[in-house]
Design a protein around this motif. Structure first.
Motif, PDB file in Angstrom:
ATOM      1  N   SER A 183       1.085   6.963   4.827  1.00 53.36           N
ATOM      2  CA  SER A 183       2.141   5.973   5.055  1.00 53.36           C
ATOM      3  C   SER A 183       1.719   4.627   4.483  1.00 53.36           C
ATOM      4  O   SER A 183       0.521   4.354   4.322  1.00 53.36           O
ATOM      5  CB  SER A 183       2.419   5.839   6.550  1.00 53.36           C
ATOM      6  OG  SER A 183       1.307   5.262   7.218  1.00 53.36           O
ATOM      7  N   PRO A 184       2.676   3.754   4.185  1.00 50.10           N
ATOM      8  CA  PRO A 184       2.317   2.439   3.639  1.00 50.10           C
ATOM      9  C   PRO A 184       1.630   1.531   4.647  1.00 50.10           C
ATOM     10  O   PRO A 184       0.941   0.593   4.261  1.00 50.10           O
ATOM     11  CB  PRO A 184       3.665   1.859   3.191  1.00 50.10           C
ATOM     12  CG  PRO A 184       4.688   2.589   3.994  1.00 50.10           C
ATOM     13  CD  PRO A 184       4.135   3.967   4.209  1.00 50.10           C
ATOM     14  N   ASN A 185       1.813   1.784   5.936  1.00 54.27           N
ATOM     15  CA  ASN A 185       1.217   0.937   6.962  1.00 54.27           C
ATOM     16  C   ASN A 185       0.825   1.799   8.150  1.00 54.27           C
ATOM     17  O   ASN A 185       1.672   2.324   8.867  1.00 54.27           O
ATOM     18  CB  ASN A 185       2.206  -0.151   7.396  1.00 54.27           C
ATOM     19  CG  ASN A 185       1.555  -1.219   8.257  1.00 54.27           C
ATOM     20  OD1 ASN A 185       1.033  -0.929   9.326  1.00 54.27           O
ATOM     21  ND2 ASN A 185       1.586  -2.470   7.804  1.00 54.27           N
ATOM     22  N   ARG A 315      -8.084  -0.501   5.699  1.00 53.49           N
ATOM     23  CA  ARG A 315      -6.630  -0.683   5.694  1.00 53.49           C
ATOM     24  C   ARG A 315      -6.149  -1.213   7.033  1.00 53.49           C
ATOM     25  O   ARG A 315      -5.328  -2.147   7.086  1.00 53.49           O
ATOM     26  CB  ARG A 315      -5.931   0.650   5.381  1.00 53.49           C
ATOM     27  CG  ARG A 315      -5.976   1.088   3.928  1.00 53.49           C
ATOM     28  CD  ARG A 315      -5.165   2.371   3.748  1.00 53.49           C
ATOM     29  NE  ARG A 315      -3.768   2.164   4.136  1.00 53.49           N
ATOM     30  CZ  ARG A 315      -2.894   3.156   4.329  1.00 53.49           C
ATOM     31  NH1 ARG A 315      -3.292   4.411   4.218  1.00 53.49           N
ATOM     32  NH2 ARG A 315      -1.636   2.891   4.661  1.00 53.49           N
ATOM     33  N   GLU A 319      -4.153  -4.696   7.790  1.00 54.49           N
ATOM     34  CA  GLU A 319      -2.856  -4.655   8.463  1.00 54.49           C
ATOM     35  C   GLU A 319      -2.891  -5.465   9.748  1.00 54.49           C
ATOM     36  O   GLU A 319      -1.944  -6.191  10.075  1.00 54.49           O
ATOM     37  CB  GLU A 319      -2.469  -3.210   8.765  1.00 54.49           C
ATOM     38  CG  GLU A 319      -2.192  -2.368   7.530  1.00 54.49           C
ATOM     39  CD  GLU A 319      -2.061  -0.893   7.870  1.00 54.49           C
ATOM     40  OE1 GLU A 319      -1.949  -0.576   9.075  1.00 54.49           O
ATOM     41  OE2 GLU A 319      -2.057  -0.060   6.948  1.00 54.49           O
TER      42      GLU A 319
END
Length: 348
Positions: A183-185, A315, A319
């Motif tokens: 997923s992107p986030n 990541r 985030e």
């Protein structure tokens, strides 16, 4: 490292080391979730070491006041203070940190013990899944906002403050699934109602504890070696606390049986929190970024150490800073001022 269920069972039957003691005269200690369970028992231990200030950070005024009275009766310590904080609300975390900034005092030990475990999706007012919000967003938010006070304490009093984040051995038994990793986030995906099905929520608590360890390791990776501050993660083991109070039905029966047969008392588990806060006073740097259990350093899970896990850790850090920065712009400013980019962040 892998931990089997048999290894877990043996660890639960092992005799726990006695609680450590230290002279905390003049020092300030904050304990989250201090009105019950691990937090209250840890607060009792800290109170017996005569800190200059002991702040019980609680969500409920009435339960917090009751805890103050119990603490005084049990230890004779009269300088404990009740400060309110609700980790399901960023604004409450901000008010707590702002109050401490206005207070202007020192901060030597921050024990981030408060945690939430619920079996189904319950959104916060911001729409996030509640246990992820409490355990993995609000907990780091407070650490970031109090970091300047801890650095100032280190510089002014020539001490090495500590942040203790309560984790769990359950992190050994989970990984992030491909849907999340692709997923992107990661955090927004995990916190969404669409992702939080009955099946995914079954592993939610251990996953939030794994993310706690990611946070501690990522924070430490970015903390300059010269900075006099230690952050570590501690595992109290399975303990008789109110953590699973929201579990109902058949699962409640299973957890109840496990608690009766295997669980440590809250006091025994709290010794790990104290260990993370005061162990190795002459060589505290050895605890930087470490995962502690049974009063010693343990290797974290194979997934956390894997290239995939390291990439996820970085990541999640990026985030997290972005999400918290959207709420309070002080967060990225604090990160820029006190923390650095790790080599791994550049590579991954």
């Amino acid at each position: 490292m892998k931990v089997s269920f048999g290894t877990f069972l043996r660890s639960q039957f092992a005799k726990q080391p006695p609680v450590l003691k230290a002279d905390l005269a003049g020092k300030t200690v904050i304990v989250l979730g201090a009105n019950t369970g691990l937090g209250f028992e840890a607060s009792k231990h800290f109170a017996s070491m005569n800190p200059g200030r002991l702040i019980l950070a609680c969500r409920s005024q009435s339960k917090g006041e009751a805890a103050l009275e119990k603490l005084k009766a049990a230890t004779g310590y009269t300088k404990a203070e009740l400060w309110l904080i609700d980790l399901s609300d960023f604004e409450s975390v901000k008010r707590f940190a702002d109050k401490f900034e206005r207070d202007g005092g020192r901060l030597d030990i921050l024990v981030e013990n408060a945690a939430l475990s619920i079996p189904k999706f319950q959104p916060t007012k911001d729409g996030w899944e509640s246990s992820l919000y409490v355990n993995d967003l609000a907990t780091p938010l407070l650490a970031f906002l109090l970091l300047p006070a801890m650095i100032k304490t280190a510089e002014r009093y020539s001490v090495i403050p500590r942040i203790v984040v309560v984790a769990s051995e359950t992190h050994y038994w989970v990984t992030l699934d491909k849907k999340v990793l692709q997923s992107p986030n990661i955090l927004k995906t995990m916190g969404s109602s669409e992702y939080c099905t009955k099946d995914t929520m079954a592993n939610r608590y251990p996953l939030t504890k794994m993310i706690n360890i990611f946070f501690v390791r990522a924070f430490n990776d970015r903390l300059p070696v010269s900075t006099p501050l230690v952050i570590d993660a501690v595992n109290p083991g399975l303990c008789k606390t109110e953590l699973m109070r929201d579990v109902k039905g058949f699962m409640a029966m299973i957890f109840g049986t496990l608690m009766n047969v295997l669980a440590f008392t809250a006091e025994e588990g709290s010794r790990q929190l104290v260990y993370g806060a005061i162990a190795h006073p002459d060589k505290p740097d050895g605890l930087r970024g470490q995962y502690l259990s049974a009063c010693r350093i343990f290797e974290v899970s194979d997934f956390i150490l894997s290239p995939e896990g390291v990439k996820a850790q970085n990541r999640i850090w990026n985030e997290l800073v972005e999400i918290l920065g959207d709420f309070d712009p002080r967060v990225p400013a604090i990160v820029d001022q006190y923390l650095t980019r790790s080599d791994c962040l550049v590579r991954c």
